[in-house]
Design an enzyme around this catalytic site. Sequence first.
Site, mmCIF file in Angstrom:
data_model
loop_
_atom_site.group_PDB
_atom_site.id
_atom_site.type_symbol
_atom_site.label_atom_id
_atom_site.label_comp_id
_atom_site.label_asym_id
_atom_site.label_seq_id
_atom_site.Cartn_x
_atom_site.Cartn_y
_atom_site.Cartn_z
ATOM 1 N N GLY A 71 49.873 131.165 -10.910
ATOM 2 C CA GLY A 71 48.865 130.115 -10.810
ATOM 3 C C GLY A 71 47.747 130.561 -9.886
ATOM 4 O O GLY A 71 46.566 130.292 -10.133
ATOM 5 N N THR A 72 48.107 131.235 -8.829
ATOM 6 C CA THR A 72 47.112 131.706 -7.855
ATOM 7 C C THR A 72 46.101 132.637 -8.519
ATOM 8 O O THR A 72 44.888 132.488 -8.337
ATOM 9 C CB THR A 72 47.825 132.430 -6.694
ATOM 10 N N ASN A 151 49.859 118.890 -5.170
ATOM 11 C CA ASN A 151 51.205 119.411 -4.947
ATOM 12 C C ASN A 151 51.965 118.680 -3.847
ATOM 13 O O ASN A 151 53.179 118.569 -3.894
ATOM 14 C CB ASN A 151 51.143 120.918 -4.649
ATOM 15 N N GLN A 179 50.806 121.678 -11.056
ATOM 16 C CA GLN A 179 51.806 120.639 -10.776
ATOM 17 C C GLN A 179 51.895 119.593 -11.880
ATOM 18 O O GLN A 179 52.943 118.995 -12.086
ATOM 19 C CB GLN A 179 51.512 119.957 -9.432
ATOM 20 N N SER A 199 51.486 127.602 -14.360
ATOM 21 C CA SER A 199 52.342 128.614 -13.739
ATOM 22 C C SER A 199 53.768 128.470 -14.261
ATOM 23 O O SER A 199 54.278 127.350 -14.381
ATOM 24 C CB SER A 199 52.312 128.418 -12.215
ATOM 25 N N CYS A 325 53.390 126.046 10.706
ATOM 26 C CA CYS A 325 53.720 126.427 12.073
ATOM 27 C C CYS A 325 52.729 127.498 12.521
ATOM 28 O O CYS A 325 52.709 128.591 11.986
ATOM 29 C CB CYS A 325 55.139 126.958 12.110
HETATM 30 C C1 LIG Z 1 48.558 122.988 -7.285
HETATM 31 C C2 LIG Z 1 49.004 124.408 -7.211
HETATM 32 N N1 LIG Z 1 48.167 125.393 -7.568
HETATM 33 C C3 LIG Z 1 48.512 126.672 -7.537
HETATM 34 C C4 LIG Z 1 49.763 127.064 -7.118
HETATM 35 C C5 LIG Z 1 50.098 128.523 -7.077
HETATM 36 O O1 LIG Z 1 50.941 128.880 -8.151
HETATM 37 P P1 LIG Z 1 51.768 130.248 -8.054
HETATM 38 O O2 LIG Z 1 52.927 129.990 -7.156
HETATM 39 O O3 LIG Z 1 52.191 130.516 -9.479
HETATM 40 O O4 LIG Z 1 50.844 131.276 -7.529
HETATM 41 C C6 LIG Z 1 50.684 126.087 -6.715
HETATM 42 C C7 LIG Z 1 51.999 126.465 -6.186
HETATM 43 O O5 LIG Z 1 52.580 125.780 -5.371
HETATM 44 C C8 LIG Z 1 50.294 124.722 -6.762
HETATM 45 O O6 LIG Z 1 51.116 123.747 -6.387
#
Ligand SMILES: Cc1ncc(COP(=O)(O)O)c(C=O)c1O
Length: 391
Positions: A71-72, A151, A179, A199, A325
């Site tokens: 997703g990133t 998220n 999400q 993702s 943290c």
């Molecule tokens: C809203 C959202 N975008 C992007 C990501 C990133 O996805 P990935 O873990 O596949 O890089 C996440 C992961 O927690 C997410 O919750």
Amino acid sequence: MRQVYLDHNATTPVHPEVKKAVAPFLAEQFGNPSSIHWAGREVRREVEDARQEIAAFFGCQPLEVVFTSSGTESDNLAIKGVAYRKGNAGKHIVTTAVEHPAIMNTGKFLEAQGFRVTYVPVNRQGIVEADTVRKAITKDTVLVSVMHANNETGCIMPVAEIGRIAREAGVLMHTDAVQATGKIPIDWKTLPVDMLTFSGHKVNGLKGAGGLIVRKGIELESVIHGGHQERGRRGGTENVVGIVAMGKAFSLLRQGMPEEVRETRRLRDKFEKALFDRIPEIVLNGHPTDRLPNTVNLSFRFVEGEALLLNLDMMGIACSSGSACTSGSVEASPILLAMGADPVDAQGALRFSLGRGNTDADIDYVVDAIEAVVDKLRAMSPLFHREAKAR
Ligand SMILES: Cc1ncc(COP(=O)(O)O)c(C=O)c1O
């Protein structure tokens, strides 16, 4: 010890059918999908079948699906891809103050390169109001990116309305649906957005595979330069195992999503009600109804979220806090602060996210555990005693 997993927004367990589907690709089906001989052709077929399954789930065309590593990466591709391709037309991007770091930090990176990024605020319930996005768009805006659902709080954003506003302004629209996918219906045919991130590991697939749906005709600058894979939009030999896993995960979702969502919502509502019935001084962070059916984010007043999290972990319960943290001190979640939450309440917040495999017995166990731990921690809190006496 009993183990209960209530952190499905972080990642989900691999579905047994997914595990079965990928097994051949860890052994005999080893070909490179770009090879033209039999070993490559077999694997290419499977990659394209997965693309078809994913396209059928979202209602898009298979050629609109670009496979990425996560997703990133998909978020990076959407934002940098538009910024670099359209930067001459304007250097302004509109997003929100509650996006995932994959968007936030990409925005910060582009700011350092001379782009201007507006992070529009959300209301007290964590929702982006479409009108604030409308007002943020200028003649220099080239992209609007608003997450489909948050998220941490599960808040569902009015993405269709914002998409229409972007269209009227002639601006491209991206949504991070990592999400939302599998939890609420998404129909690419009617959703007025140009790019959508998903993702694999959030839908019972594998980690390290994701995708970006890009509406036909839209051209993006690549972020990963290399071979001609993914029609030249993303270089690198495909993560065949991860892609096959996503294909299977999405085909399972297509068959079972309404039933699974109904069951998850029932359990989440039962969990939430039991906590509010039994424990005083709880605050719901997020919208009461415009929220993913699996997520609940709560602040237990007079209790530190981290202390609660660690105590629950010792009882086999996995959940999460949005706080970070930093050099020994616990900082409250930036998402909750952006919603205008009281900083002390924000520090006591925990996110519980349910999913496939959770049962009534899990919920009963966790509610008992939370009640006991909150009682114990509040008994040690001088602030709790002072406030209780003052009432
Ligand atoms: C809203 C959202 N975008 C992007 C990501 C990133 O996805 P990935 O873990 O596949 O890089 C996440 C992961 O927690 C997410 O919750």
